[in-house]
Design a protein around this motif. Structure first.
Motif, mmCIF file in Angstrom:
data_model
loop_
_atom_site.group_PDB
_atom_site.id
_atom_site.type_symbol
_atom_site.label_atom_id
_atom_site.label_comp_id
_atom_site.label_asym_id
_atom_site.label_seq_id
_atom_site.Cartn_x
_atom_site.Cartn_y
_atom_site.Cartn_z
ATOM 1 N N THR A 84 72.828 -119.068 -15.313
ATOM 2 C CA THR A 84 72.408 -119.152 -16.548
ATOM 3 C C THR A 84 70.567 -119.144 -16.765
ATOM 4 O OG1 THR A 84 71.714 -121.155 -16.319
ATOM 5 C CG2 THR A 84 74.356 -120.524 -17.771
ATOM 6 N N PRO A 85 70.303 -118.103 -17.379
ATOM 7 C CA PRO A 85 68.276 -117.628 -17.425
ATOM 8 C C PRO A 85 67.804 -118.720 -17.805
ATOM 9 C CG PRO A 85 70.730 -115.956 -17.694
ATOM 10 C CD PRO A 85 71.263 -116.880 -18.053
ATOM 11 N N GLN A 143 65.556 -119.978 -19.725
ATOM 12 C CA GLN A 143 64.978 -120.160 -21.595
ATOM 13 C C GLN A 143 63.495 -120.775 -21.505
ATOM 14 O OE1 GLN A 143 69.771 -120.415 -23.115
ATOM 15 N NE2 GLN A 143 67.999 -120.921 -24.374
ATOM 16 N N ALA A 144 62.544 -120.670 -22.540
ATOM 17 C CA ALA A 144 62.045 -121.341 -22.469
ATOM 18 C C ALA A 144 61.725 -122.103 -23.931
ATOM 19 C CB ALA A 144 60.446 -120.788 -23.250
ATOM 20 N N GLY A 145 63.310 -122.429 -24.033
ATOM 21 C CA GLY A 145 63.891 -124.116 -25.541
ATOM 22 C C GLY A 145 64.765 -123.180 -25.840
ATOM 23 N N ASN A 146 65.307 -123.801 -26.984
ATOM 24 C CA ASN A 146 66.939 -124.026 -27.718
ATOM 25 C C ASN A 146 66.677 -122.618 -28.179
ATOM 26 O OD1 ASN A 146 66.203 -124.696 -29.920
ATOM 27 N ND2 ASN A 146 67.071 -126.541 -29.201
ATOM 28 N N THR A 147 68.115 -121.812 -28.709
ATOM 29 C CA THR A 147 68.382 -120.692 -29.369
ATOM 30 C C THR A 147 68.760 -121.416 -30.577
ATOM 31 O OG1 THR A 147 68.775 -119.276 -27.524
ATOM 32 C CG2 THR A 147 69.428 -118.449 -29.614
ATOM 33 N N ILE A 148 67.874 -120.788 -32.114
ATOM 34 C CA ILE A 148 69.375 -121.755 -33.161
ATOM 35 C C ILE A 148 69.945 -120.804 -34.102
ATOM 36 C CG2 ILE A 148 68.175 -123.909 -33.102
ATOM 37 C CD1 ILE A 148 66.149 -122.435 -34.957
ATOM 38 N N GLY A 149 70.750 -120.641 -34.613
ATOM 39 C CA GLY A 149 71.593 -120.273 -36.189
ATOM 40 C C GLY A 149 72.000 -118.167 -35.060
ATOM 41 N N CYS A 150 71.996 -117.348 -35.254
ATOM 42 C CA CYS A 150 72.262 -116.057 -34.722
ATOM 43 C C CYS A 150 72.019 -115.285 -34.472
ATOM 44 C CB CYS A 150 73.980 -115.909 -35.672
ATOM 45 S SG CYS A 150 74.922 -115.644 -34.890
ATOM 46 N N THR A 167 64.545 -111.941 -25.450
ATOM 47 C CA THR A 167 64.325 -111.713 -24.252
ATOM 48 C C THR A 167 63.388 -112.568 -24.042
ATOM 49 O OG1 THR A 167 64.535 -109.565 -23.997
ATOM 50 C CG2 THR A 167 62.480 -110.964 -22.877
ATOM 51 N N ALA A 168 63.233 -113.776 -22.705
ATOM 52 C CA ALA A 168 62.034 -115.602 -22.730
ATOM 53 C C ALA A 168 62.137 -115.190 -21.224
ATOM 54 C CB ALA A 168 62.592 -116.524 -23.478
ATOM 55 N N CYS A 169 60.587 -115.851 -20.855
ATOM 56 C CA CYS A 169 60.533 -116.004 -19.575
ATOM 57 C C CYS A 169 60.988 -114.804 -18.541
ATOM 58 C CB CYS A 169 61.311 -117.443 -19.355
ATOM 59 S SG CYS A 169 61.560 -119.093 -20.174
ATOM 60 N N GLY A 170 60.590 -113.621 -19.220
ATOM 61 C CA GLY A 170 60.629 -112.150 -18.897
ATOM 62 C C GLY A 170 62.693 -111.777 -17.670
ATOM 63 N N VAL A 171 63.694 -112.289 -19.176
ATOM 64 C CA VAL A 171 65.033 -112.133 -18.380
ATOM 65 C C VAL A 171 65.285 -111.867 -20.224
ATOM 66 C CG1 VAL A 171 65.458 -113.038 -16.374
ATOM 67 C CG2 VAL A 171 65.032 -114.647 -17.896
ATOM 68 N N ASN A 172 66.542 -111.793 -20.127
ATOM 69 C CA ASN A 172 67.605 -111.887 -20.949
ATOM 70 C C ASN A 172 68.072 -113.106 -21.214
ATOM 71 O OD1 ASN A 172 66.477 -108.962 -21.794
ATOM 72 N ND2 ASN A 172 68.296 -108.377 -20.356
#
Ligand code: ARG
Ligand code: ZN
Ligand code: CA
Length: 266
Positions: free
Chosen positions: A205-206, A208-215, A221-226
């Motif tokens: 799992t790549p 992530q600098a935090g969670n993703t909300i919504g859609c 991209t975050a932390c240099g990865v998708n």
């Protein structure tokens, strides 16, 4: 590990005296729709598996597992795996955990207990497994509270019927997500806001600098990865989630085969 895992499930519907099929006293059909979602999502037979971006297809995994409503009670009597109880109260919070669980509970050595209640503050929550794996230190070793709690408004899927579910969470993915925790998965972002791809203890799992909300649409991209915001262990809306990774499934299999009140379910 070659046999299909079979998980006997008991659903405790803790309502407030509403007529069957209304409010927190959800219908059998709504419950069955949730069991179908679990079976589809874990086996990667979900219709929206086709929405997994091509860049993640190489790590998308399928688990050989069946969730089945229990056919025998702990006393050996026939059952449909659904227990309905008037809890005498309109709604509950996480602080009431011991109280509503004590109203209806089947031994967690042999059953995955799912309590469906009018829950305030969360969509759902779970008890993590007792395990030596990193990220599972300090899980409570308490049988009577072991299982998964889900708000009735997000239990089941409108793909299977005209159920009155929350628009953002109407495809049963809250339960898919919470059962993931019950099997030992951590959130994909590791509950921290740094770029450290090890903090969910799953290598594929790549970061992530935090969670993703919504859609979100398209590539993020975050932390240099998708970002794999389609993962069931992120925080996106139900319609945007569509995969577990191979290494998440390996971690869940390790827990299932080795943890107390997990291996004994099989
Ligand atoms: N434990 C999370 C919460 O209640 C559940 C998130 C489920 N996400 C979803 N898309 N269904 O906040
Ligand atoms: Zn979670
Ligand atoms: Ca990771």
């Amino acid at each position: 590990t070659e046999d299909t895992y079979r998980i006997p499930v008991v659903v405790h519907v803790i309502h407030f005296g509403e007529p069957l099929g209304t409010g927190a006293n959800i219908s059998d059909e709504q419950i069955l729709s949730q069991i179908d979602v679990l079976n589809k999502d874990y086996a990667r037979l979900n219709d929206d598996a086709s929405n997994t971006p091509e860049m993640f297809l190489g790590v998308a995994g399928a688990m050989d597992i069946r969730f089945e409503l229990a056919r025998r009670t702990p006393d050996g009597l026939p059952t449909d795996g659904i227990v309905r109880i008037n809890g005498g109260r309109e709604s509950w919070s996480m602080n009431d955990d011991a109280e509503f669980k004590s109203l209806s509970y089947w031994n967690s050595e042999n059953y995955l207990n799912i309590w469906v209640i009018n829950l305030t503050g969360y969509l759902g929550y779970s008890q993590f497994p007792v395990s030596d794996l990193p990220g599972l230190e300090g899980s409570p070793d308490v049988a009577e509270s072991d299982g998964v709690v889900i708000s009735y408004e997000v239990f089941g899927s409108t793909d299977y019927g005209d159920f009155d579910l929350d628009d953002q969470y109407n495809k049963g993915r809250t339960t898919t997500h919470e059962v993931g925790h019950f099997f030992g998965l951590r959130h994909t972002w590791g509950d921290t806001n740094d770029c450290n791809d090890d903090n969910d203890f799953v290598a594929d799992t790549p970061d992530q600098a935090g969670n993703t909300i919504g859609c979100p649409a398209g590539v993020r991209t975050a932390c240099g990865v998708n970002t794999m915001y389609q993962n069931y262990l992120d925080y996106t809306d139900d319609e945007c989630m569509n995969l577990f990774t191979i290494q998440q499934i390996e971690r869940m299999s390790t827990v299932l085969e080795n943890s107390p009140r997990r291996a004994s379910l099989l």
